[in-house]
Design a protein around this motif. Structure first.
Motif, mmCIF file in Angstrom:
data_model
loop_
_atom_site.group_PDB
_atom_site.id
_atom_site.type_symbol
_atom_site.label_atom_id
_atom_site.label_comp_id
_atom_site.label_asym_id
_atom_site.label_seq_id
_atom_site.Cartn_x
_atom_site.Cartn_y
_atom_site.Cartn_z
ATOM 1 N N HIS A 95 -4.320 15.522 2.116
ATOM 2 C CA HIS A 95 -4.603 15.320 1.290
ATOM 3 C C HIS A 95 -6.081 14.484 1.583
ATOM 4 O O HIS A 95 -6.956 15.037 1.702
ATOM 5 N N LEU A 96 -5.831 13.646 2.865
ATOM 6 C CA LEU A 96 -7.262 12.935 2.914
ATOM 7 C C LEU A 96 -8.130 13.787 4.048
ATOM 8 O O LEU A 96 -9.331 13.557 3.763
ATOM 9 N N PHE A 142 -8.407 6.035 -1.769
ATOM 10 C CA PHE A 142 -6.923 6.268 -2.213
ATOM 11 C C PHE A 142 -5.922 4.604 -1.448
ATOM 12 O O PHE A 142 -5.161 5.175 -1.928
ATOM 13 N N THR A 173 0.732 -1.201 0.743
ATOM 14 C CA THR A 173 0.383 -0.189 -0.491
ATOM 15 C C THR A 173 0.788 1.365 0.246
ATOM 16 O O THR A 173 1.722 1.717 0.901
ATOM 17 N N LYS A 174 0.542 2.246 -0.897
ATOM 18 C CA LYS A 174 1.202 3.210 -1.279
ATOM 19 C C LYS A 174 1.192 4.277 0.458
ATOM 20 O O LYS A 174 1.593 5.225 0.395
ATOM 21 N N LYS A 227 -1.969 5.205 5.534
ATOM 22 C CA LYS A 227 -1.425 3.438 5.507
ATOM 23 C C LYS A 227 -2.419 2.772 5.505
ATOM 24 O O LYS A 227 -3.820 2.361 4.915
ATOM 25 N N VAL A 286 -1.668 8.083 1.499
ATOM 26 C CA VAL A 286 -1.894 8.899 1.295
ATOM 27 C C VAL A 286 -1.372 9.717 1.897
ATOM 28 O O VAL A 286 -1.307 9.452 3.278
ATOM 29 N N TYR A 332 -10.379 15.658 1.811
ATOM 30 C CA TYR A 332 -10.902 15.273 0.657
ATOM 31 C C TYR A 332 -11.907 14.648 1.629
ATOM 32 O O TYR A 332 -13.312 15.152 1.007
ATOM 33 N N ARG A 390 -1.613 13.045 4.932
ATOM 34 C CA ARG A 390 -2.937 13.248 5.586
ATOM 35 C C ARG A 390 -3.303 14.309 5.150
ATOM 36 O O ARG A 390 -4.987 14.198 5.250
ATOM 37 N N GLN A 412 2.375 10.314 6.873
ATOM 38 C CA GLN A 412 1.388 9.641 6.062
ATOM 39 C C GLN A 412 0.433 8.637 6.515
ATOM 40 O O GLN A 412 0.534 7.886 7.358
ATOM 41 N N LEU A 435 -6.142 2.396 0.778
ATOM 42 C CA LEU A 435 -5.013 2.262 1.650
ATOM 43 C C LEU A 435 -6.153 0.743 2.587
ATOM 44 O O LEU A 435 -7.267 0.119 1.965
#
Length: 257
Positions: free
Chosen positions: A11-12, A244, A4-5, A42, A7, A15, A9, A40, A246
């Motif tokens: 940005h999340l 995302f 899992t890359k 995940k 996203v 959103y 925090r 970050q 996750l």
């Protein structure tokens, strides 16, 4: 297995704030990021309330973010960081875990909201908000897929929620049109009755509404604050995981209220 890359925090959170329209609500607590952790994300762990048991699960699972309906910093609560509050915040900060909480915005959302999700589970078609003219109404008025007696409706709720609701009979009328608002919304039974609902469903009950329901001829159903509010945060967590890419896990910390 693909790693899992994750996203960012920021940005999340941005959103979620946009999806839930947090800027349009006047609430009893801050909505959004309440405790800042690692930048970050995940793994998201979701639950109804950010109690210590949920935080301990988050630490054990190595979650990056905890998403809840009931967070912290409620209006009127004591300010000092001592006792239980200190322990909870220390748990989050020591593990570098973010806490994200949405209250009224999560109740009201037409797709991921507590009311929308509960209505769908109980076979209720939403017709309007419980607050006429308010597009952000936290309660709804709808129609059942088929008319039910109060006992039949209680049995359906028990099957879906896994607990027996408390009911107050408003007479012999069948339930076709029903109003509902998850959590603690007992006095909204008056709005439900004014809108012509046959029954009102919420989480809790208080002494005065028993008499109101009997005298006004509207059935009252208290299905549990926690039990009625388990589904919005799950839906939002599942959506974020898909959107995302996750990992997501919902933990139901038992609460009989």
């Amino acid at each position: 297995m693909t790693e899992t890359k994750g996203v960012a925090r920021a940005h999340l959170v941005e959103y979620c704030d946009q999806v839930l329209q947090t800027d349009k609500f006047r609430d009893y607590c801050p909505n959004g990021l309440q405790v800042e952790g690692r930048p970050q994300v995940k793994r998201i762990l979701t639950g109804v309330t950010a109690c210590q048991a949920l935080l301990d699960e988050a630490v054990a699972w190595e979650a990056d973010l905890v998403l809840v309906h009931h967070g912290y910093f409620w209006k009127g609560e004591p300010g000092p960081v001592t006792g239980i509050k200190r322990k909870r915040l220390k748990t989050l900060l020591s593990a570098d875990i973010n806490l994200l909480a949405y209250h009224l915005p999560l109740d009201a959302h037409p797709e991921y909201g507590n009311n929308a999700r509960l209505g769908r589970l109980l076979g209720i078609e939403i017709q309007s908000g419980l607050e006429p003219g308010n597009p952000l109404s936290v309660g709804n008025l709808g129609v059942l897929d088929k008319p039910l007696t109060l006992d039949e409706m209680a049995a359906r709720i028990e099957k879906v929620l896994g607990r027996t609701p408390q009911t107050i009979s408003g007479g012999q009328r069948p339930i076709h049109h029903i109003a509902w608002c998850t959590g603690s919304a007992d006095r909204m039974v008056e709005q439900a009755q004014a809108l012509g609902a046959d029954a009102f469903l919420t989480g809790e009950i208080s002494e005065p509404v028993v008499h109101f329901a009997r005298e006004a001829g509207i059935h009252y159903i208290a299905a549990g604050h926690h039990a009625t509010e388990r589904y919005g945060v799950q839906a939002l967590g599942e959506h974020l995981a898909r959107h995302f890419g996750l990992e997501h896990r919902f933990v139901d910390i038992d609460n009989p209220v």
